[in-house]
Design a protein around this motif. Structure first.
Motif, PDB file in Angstrom:
ATOM      1  N   UNK A 126     -12.656 -39.293-111.945  1.00  0.00           N
ATOM      2  CA  UNK A 126     -13.184 -39.486-111.579  1.00  0.00           C
ATOM      3  C   UNK A 126     -14.955 -40.112-112.469  1.00  0.00           C
ATOM      4  N   UNK A 127     -14.382 -39.774-114.254  1.00  0.00           N
ATOM      5  CA  UNK A 127     -15.156 -40.662-115.010  1.00  0.00           C
ATOM      6  C   UNK A 127     -15.128 -42.533-114.381  1.00  0.00           C
ATOM      7  N   UNK A 128     -14.194 -42.599-114.190  1.00  0.00           N
ATOM      8  CA  UNK A 128     -13.629 -44.282-113.904  1.00  0.00           C
ATOM      9  C   UNK A 128     -14.268 -44.781-112.236  1.00  0.00           C
ATOM     10  N   UNK A 129     -13.967 -44.238-111.696  1.00  0.00           N
ATOM     11  CA  UNK A 129     -14.973 -43.954-109.835  1.00  0.00           C
ATOM     12  C   UNK A 129     -16.103 -43.965-110.573  1.00  0.00           C
ATOM     13  N   UNK A 130     -17.160 -43.644-111.190  1.00  0.00           N
ATOM     14  CA  UNK A 130     -18.550 -43.578-111.683  1.00  0.00           C
ATOM     15  C   UNK A 130     -18.874 -45.144-112.462  1.00  0.00           C
ATOM     16  N   UNK A 131     -17.588 -45.592-113.441  1.00  0.00           N
ATOM     17  CA  UNK A 131     -17.681 -46.426-114.357  1.00  0.00           C
ATOM     18  C   UNK A 131     -17.662 -47.663-112.801  1.00  0.00           C
ATOM     19  N   UNK A 132     -17.426 -47.666-112.395  1.00  0.00           N
ATOM     20  CA  UNK A 132     -16.975 -49.142-111.276  1.00  0.00           C
ATOM     21  C   UNK A 132     -17.982 -48.946-109.911  1.00  0.00           C
ATOM     22  N   UNK A 189     -33.764 -58.673-130.592  1.00  0.00           N
ATOM     23  CA  UNK A 189     -32.525 -59.558-130.354  1.00  0.00           C
ATOM     24  C   UNK A 189     -30.876 -59.317-130.832  1.00  0.00           C
ATOM     25  N   UNK A 190     -29.919 -58.364-129.372  1.00  0.00           N
ATOM     26  CA  UNK A 190     -28.989 -58.223-129.455  1.00  0.00           C
ATOM     27  C   UNK A 190     -28.629 -58.641-127.786  1.00  0.00           C
ATOM     28  N   UNK A 191     -26.730 -58.317-127.571  1.00  0.00           N
ATOM     29  CA  UNK A 191     -26.292 -58.628-127.014  1.00  0.00           C
ATOM     30  C   UNK A 191     -26.027 -57.841-125.490  1.00  0.00           C
ATOM     31  N   UNK A 192     -26.585 -58.074-124.571  1.00  0.00           N
ATOM     32  CA  UNK A 192     -26.467 -57.396-123.392  1.00  0.00           C
ATOM     33  C   UNK A 192     -25.848 -57.744-122.986  1.00  0.00           C
ATOM     34  N   UNK A 193     -24.607 -57.397-122.385  1.00  0.00           N
ATOM     35  CA  UNK A 193     -23.045 -57.244-121.766  1.00  0.00           C
ATOM     36  C   UNK A 193     -23.254 -57.083-120.230  1.00  0.00           C
ATOM     37  N   UNK A 194     -22.403 -56.706-119.847  1.00  0.00           N
ATOM     38  CA  UNK A 194     -21.614 -56.298-118.092  1.00  0.00           C
ATOM     39  C   UNK A 194     -20.828 -57.781-117.696  1.00  0.00           C
ATOM     40  N   UNK A 195     -19.494 -56.645-117.396  1.00  0.00           N
ATOM     41  CA  UNK A 195     -18.651 -57.651-116.392  1.00  0.00           C
ATOM     42  C   UNK A 195     -18.499 -58.862-115.873  1.00  0.00           C
ATOM     43  N   UNK A 196     -18.354 -60.188-115.844  1.00  0.00           N
ATOM     44  CA  UNK A 196     -18.822 -60.523-113.978  1.00  0.00           C
ATOM     45  C   UNK A 196     -18.984 -60.106-112.825  1.00  0.00           C
ATOM     46  N   UNK A 197     -17.528 -59.658-113.059  1.00  0.00           N
ATOM     47  CA  UNK A 197     -17.618 -58.643-111.615  1.00  0.00           C
ATOM     48  C   UNK A 197     -16.611 -57.233-111.909  1.00  0.00           C
ATOM     49  N   UNK A 198     -16.326 -56.944-110.797  1.00  0.00           N
ATOM     50  CA  UNK A 198     -15.658 -55.248-111.141  1.00  0.00           C
ATOM     51  C   UNK A 198     -14.750 -55.614-111.604  1.00  0.00           C
TER      52      UNK A 198
END
Length: 188
Positions: A86-92, A62-71
């Motif tokens: 452009x890369x930040x747009x893709x991440x968003x 088991x490892x932590x799998x994270x994601x922001x709770x919102x944009x």
């Protein structure tokens, strides 16, 4: 089979990352492979591989799998890293898509091209911080063999895992940012 357990309740008002536990390997598979090695007889021949399997079982899957709770608010990053809009747009877009799924955030691999000093590695560090996950740097300029990245075949006597494997098994995150730095300087 991948299992997940929620550690932090998901709330649209929270700015903190949402973390779940996710298995990065199946312990039963590792136990079977370890048993096969022990049955193979030649104890010294696969000592390194056996140690890897034992370390995996000791550390657990088991490892932590994270994601922001919102944009997240990325205005500061757009200002700080204008070469990477452009890369930040893709991440968003990836973060926004991940909000509707139960899975952790997965961003399509990116190839960042530009002259030295433009901030590619700094961008990756900022991205890992923004996403609330770890970052592993693999400097290709100092790599002497391709298998160091992917690992060598388990059929070899001195089989060793690669840097991506180590990031998942030895790290804390199931979805770290992995930077393969200076890929153009990798040896043949």
């Amino acid at each position: 089979m991948t299992t997940t357990h929620s550690l932090v309740p998901q709330s649209p008002s929270m700015g903190l990352p949402v973390a779940q536990l996710r298995n990065v390997f199946r312990p039963g598979d590792v136990e079977r492979r370890l048993a096969r090695l022990q049955d193979a007889g030649s104890q010294r021949e696969y000592e390194t591989l056996r140690a890897v399997y034992e370390r995996m079982l000791e550390r657990g899957p088991e490892r932590f799998q994270v994601k922001p709770s919102g944009v997240p608010d990325m205005a500061g990053l757009y200002e700080q890293l204008p070469n990477f809009s452009d890369a930040l747009d893709d991440v968003k877009r990836h973060v926004a898509l991940a909000q509707d799924s139960r899975d952790g955030l997965e961003v399509t691999p990116m190839l960042l091209i530009g002259p030295p000093g433009i901030g590619k590695t700094h961008f990756a560090r900022q991205l890992a911080e923004l996403l609330g996950t770890g970052m592993n740097l693999v400097p290709m300029s100092s790599m002497t063999a391709g298998w160091l990245l992917s690992g060598s075949s388990s059929q070899w006597k001195g089989a060793r895992p690669g840097k991506v494997f180590e990031a998942l098994v030895d790290g804390e995150y199931a979805n770290p940012v992995i930077v393969v730095d200076e890929i153009d300087k990798a040896s043949a």
